[in-house]
Design a protein around this motif. Structure first.
Motif, PDB file in Angstrom:
ATOM      1  N   GLU A 102       0.856  -1.240   0.186  1.00 19.13           N
ATOM      2  CA  GLU A 102      -0.005  -0.035   0.161  1.00 19.13           C
ATOM      3  C   GLU A 102       0.949   1.284  -0.001  1.00 19.13           C
ATOM      4  OE1 GLU A 102      -2.589  -0.264   3.393  1.00 19.13           O
ATOM      5  OE2 GLU A 102      -3.629  -2.171   2.578  1.00 19.13           O
ATOM      6  N   ILE A 103       1.816   1.253   0.730  1.00 18.00           N
ATOM      7  CA  ILE A 103       2.686   2.498   0.520  1.00 18.00           C
ATOM      8  C   ILE A 103       3.466   2.418  -0.597  1.00 18.00           C
ATOM      9  CG2 ILE A 103       5.034   3.093   1.971  1.00 18.00           C
ATOM     10  CD1 ILE A 103       4.257   1.838   4.428  1.00 18.00           C
ATOM     11  N   ASN A 104       3.711   1.629  -0.828  1.00 19.83           N
ATOM     12  CA  ASN A 104       4.782   1.538  -2.354  1.00 19.83           C
ATOM     13  C   ASN A 104       3.746   2.128  -3.597  1.00 19.83           C
ATOM     14  OD1 ASN A 104       7.057   0.896  -1.410  1.00 19.83           O
ATOM     15  ND2 ASN A 104       6.942  -1.419  -1.822  1.00 19.83           N
ATOM     16  N   ALA A 105       2.486   1.777  -3.246  1.00 18.02           N
ATOM     17  CA  ALA A 105       1.447   2.136  -4.516  1.00 18.02           C
ATOM     18  C   ALA A 105       1.369   3.808  -4.235  1.00 18.02           C
ATOM     19  CB  ALA A 105       0.041   1.444  -4.151  1.00 18.02           C
ATOM     20  N   ILE A 106       1.430   4.151  -3.154  1.00 20.91           N
ATOM     21  CA  ILE A 106       1.241   5.640  -3.021  1.00 20.91           C
ATOM     22  C   ILE A 106       2.554   6.430  -3.160  1.00 20.91           C
ATOM     23  CG2 ILE A 106       1.363   7.678  -1.278  1.00 20.91           C
ATOM     24  CD1 ILE A 106      -0.371   5.714   0.341  1.00 20.91           C
ATOM     25  N   LYS A 107       3.880   5.703  -3.086  1.00 21.10           N
ATOM     26  CA  LYS A 107       5.040   6.220  -3.356  1.00 21.10           C
ATOM     27  C   LYS A 107       5.241   6.167  -4.850  1.00 21.10           C
ATOM     28  CE  LYS A 107       8.799   4.969  -1.240  1.00 21.10           C
ATOM     29  NZ  LYS A 107       9.804   4.238  -0.454  1.00 21.10           N
ATOM     30  N   TYR A 108       4.933   5.354  -5.593  1.00 20.84           N
ATOM     31  CA  TYR A 108       4.864   5.106  -7.070  1.00 20.84           C
ATOM     32  C   TYR A 108       3.555   4.959  -7.716  1.00 20.84           C
ATOM     33  CZ  TYR A 108       9.543   3.495  -5.477  1.00 20.84           C
ATOM     34  OH  TYR A 108      10.827   3.470  -5.005  1.00 20.84           O
ATOM     35  N   PRO A 109       2.893   6.129  -7.689  1.00 27.32           N
ATOM     36  CA  PRO A 109       1.638   6.121  -8.544  1.00 27.32           C
ATOM     37  C   PRO A 109       1.997   5.804  -9.924  1.00 27.32           C
ATOM     38  CG  PRO A 109       2.348   8.395  -7.928  1.00 27.32           C
ATOM     39  CD  PRO A 109       3.376   7.265  -7.556  1.00 27.32           C
ATOM     40  N   VAL A 110       0.696   4.802 -10.514  1.00 28.64           N
ATOM     41  CA  VAL A 110       0.772   4.383 -11.832  1.00 28.64           C
ATOM     42  C   VAL A 110       1.126   5.429 -12.685  1.00 28.64           C
ATOM     43  CG1 VAL A 110      -0.426   3.078 -13.745  1.00 28.64           C
ATOM     44  CG2 VAL A 110      -0.669   2.308 -11.072  1.00 28.64           C
ATOM     45  N   ASN A 111       0.582   6.642 -12.831  1.00 25.60           N
ATOM     46  CA  ASN A 111       0.396   7.618 -13.926  1.00 25.60           C
ATOM     47  C   ASN A 111       1.850   8.296 -13.907  1.00 25.60           C
ATOM     48  OD1 ASN A 111      -0.132   8.735 -11.102  1.00 25.60           O
ATOM     49  ND2 ASN A 111      -0.950  10.776 -12.260  1.00 25.60           N
ATOM     50  N   LEU A 112       2.730   8.167 -12.771  1.00 30.37           N
ATOM     51  CA  LEU A 112       4.065   8.697 -12.851  1.00 30.37           C
ATOM     52  C   LEU A 112       5.146   7.769 -13.141  1.00 30.37           C
ATOM     53  CD1 LEU A 112       3.696  11.311  -9.860  1.00 30.37           C
ATOM     54  CD2 LEU A 112       3.453  11.791 -12.367  1.00 30.37           C
ATOM     55  N   GLY A 115       6.278   1.929 -16.239  1.00 30.22           N
ATOM     56  CA  GLY A 115       7.407   1.896 -17.503  1.00 30.22           C
ATOM     57  C   GLY A 115       8.783   2.304 -17.111  1.00 30.22           C
ATOM     58  N   SER A 116       8.843   2.726 -15.691  1.00 26.11           N
ATOM     59  CA  SER A 116      10.022   3.522 -15.268  1.00 26.11           C
ATOM     60  C   SER A 116      10.597   2.800 -14.025  1.00 26.11           C
ATOM     61  CB  SER A 116       9.761   4.859 -15.048  1.00 26.11           C
ATOM     62  OG  SER A 116      10.834   5.425 -14.288  1.00 26.11           O
ATOM     63  N   SER A 117      12.124   2.774 -14.151  1.00 25.14           N
ATOM     64  CA  SER A 117      12.613   2.219 -13.093  1.00 25.14           C
ATOM     65  C   SER A 117      13.135   3.024 -12.083  1.00 25.14           C
ATOM     66  CB  SER A 117      13.886   1.160 -13.534  1.00 25.14           C
ATOM     67  OG  SER A 117      14.896   1.832 -14.379  1.00 25.14           O
ATOM     68  N   LYS A 118      12.875   4.305 -12.122  1.00 27.77           N
ATOM     69  CA  LYS A 118      13.237   5.401 -11.394  1.00 27.77           C
ATOM     70  C   LYS A 118      13.031   5.455  -9.875  1.00 27.77           C
ATOM     71  CE  LYS A 118      13.849   8.876 -14.796  1.00 27.77           C
ATOM     72  NZ  LYS A 118      13.382  10.217 -15.401  1.00 27.77           N
ATOM     73  N   LYS A 119      13.747   5.624  -8.979  1.00 27.55           N
ATOM     74  CA  LYS A 119      13.373   5.721  -7.506  1.00 27.55           C
ATOM     75  C   LYS A 119      12.336   6.699  -7.239  1.00 27.55           C
ATOM     76  CE  LYS A 119      15.032   3.719  -4.206  1.00 27.55           C
ATOM     77  NZ  LYS A 119      14.552   2.547  -3.835  1.00 27.55           N
ATOM     78  N   HIS A 120      11.535   6.540  -6.292  1.00 21.21           N
ATOM     79  CA  HIS A 120      10.459   7.487  -5.725  1.00 21.21           C
ATOM     80  C   HIS A 120      10.838   8.800  -6.044  1.00 21.21           C
ATOM     81  CE1 HIS A 120      11.683   7.088  -1.770  1.00 21.21           C
ATOM     82  NE2 HIS A 120      11.011   8.077  -1.440  1.00 21.21           N
ATOM     83  N   ASP A 121      11.916   9.287  -5.239  1.00 18.50           N
ATOM     84  CA  ASP A 121      12.587  10.643  -5.331  1.00 18.50           C
ATOM     85  C   ASP A 121      12.834  11.193  -6.396  1.00 18.50           C
ATOM     86  OD1 ASP A 121      14.788   8.901  -5.452  1.00 18.50           O
ATOM     87  OD2 ASP A 121      15.998  10.405  -4.109  1.00 18.50           O
ATOM     88  N   GLN A 122      13.209  10.325  -7.403  1.00 20.95           N
ATOM     89  CA  GLN A 122      13.451  10.817  -8.895  1.00 20.95           C
ATOM     90  C   GLN A 122      12.080  11.283  -9.504  1.00 20.95           C
ATOM     91  OE1 GLN A 122      15.824   7.485 -10.163  1.00 20.95           O
ATOM     92  NE2 GLN A 122      17.596   8.837 -10.564  1.00 20.95           N
ATOM     93  N   ILE A 123      11.179  10.292  -9.136  1.00 23.14           N
ATOM     94  CA  ILE A 123       9.726  10.487  -9.682  1.00 23.14           C
ATOM     95  C   ILE A 123       9.068  11.684  -9.491  1.00 23.14           C
ATOM     96  CG2 ILE A 123       7.350   9.547  -9.793  1.00 23.14           C
ATOM     97  CD1 ILE A 123       8.637   6.679  -9.860  1.00 23.14           C
ATOM     98  N   ILE A 124       9.318  11.911  -8.191  1.00 24.86           N
ATOM     99  CA  ILE A 124       8.557  13.273  -7.466  1.00 24.86           C
ATOM    100  C   ILE A 124       9.183  14.313  -8.077  1.00 24.86           C
ATOM    101  CG2 ILE A 124       8.454  14.477  -5.323  1.00 24.86           C
ATOM    102  CD1 ILE A 124       7.808  11.675  -3.959  1.00 24.86           C
ATOM    103  N   ASN A 125      10.737  14.475  -7.915  1.00 21.41           N
ATOM    104  CA  ASN A 125      11.244  15.477  -8.426  1.00 21.41           C
ATOM    105  C   ASN A 125      10.887  15.813 -10.030  1.00 21.41           C
ATOM    106  OD1 ASN A 125      12.538  15.926  -6.066  1.00 21.41           O
ATOM    107  ND2 ASN A 125      14.671  14.816  -6.781  1.00 21.41           N
TER     108      ASN A 125
END
Length: 139
Positions: A102-112, A115-125
């Motif tokens: 559940e936490i990972n689903a929030i950290k890694y939202p599908v729309n962002l 298909g990406s292997s980036k870490k969550h902080d890279q996705i958020i940035n």
């Protein structure tokens, strides 16, 4: 026998591990630290199986049955030590794993991140810089 009848639960593994240790009077050795170190050792043994093989395809089609059996044994060692460690630490591993998903689903939202292997902080940035670019365009 159906697949569901063959499934093993974490609770079953936990009980079998506890019984196994108790029968051998090993509880005295199963401190969190000792179990963690044993787990790390087993992860090392698991890693050795893949060492020098490079990337391998799913299903390991080119592996011999003996190699797959050895892999299964090492994966089992890792799982069993992990189940035992969680039991000794009083952590419900199944519930903890579901919560982590559940936490990972929030950290890694599908729309962002699809298909990406980036870490969550890279996705958020990247996401915030996209939002910044959009907000600047609308000014």
């Amino acid at each position: 026998m159906t697949s569901a009848e063959n499934d093993v639960t974490l609770s079953e593994l936990k009980k079998k591990m506890a019984d196994f240790a108790k029968e051998r009077d090993w509880d005295q050795f199963h401190s969190p630290r000792n179990l963690l170190l044993a787990l790390v050792g087993e992860v090392g043994e698991l890693s050795e199986i893949f060492q020098w093989k490079g990337e391998v395809p799913r299903g390991l089609p080119d592996w011999e049955d003996k190699e797959k059996q050895h892999l299964g044994e090492e994966l089992s060692d890792v799982l069993l030590y992990l189940v035992r460690l969680s039991d000794i630490c009083g952590v419900d591993l199944g519930k903890a794993a579901l919560r982590k998903l559940e936490i990972n689903a929030i950290k890694y939202p599908v729309n962002l991140c699809k298909g990406s292997s980036k870490k969550h902080d890279q996705i958020i940035n990247n996401s915030s810089s996209i939002k910044d670019d959009v907000s600047h365009d609308s000014v």
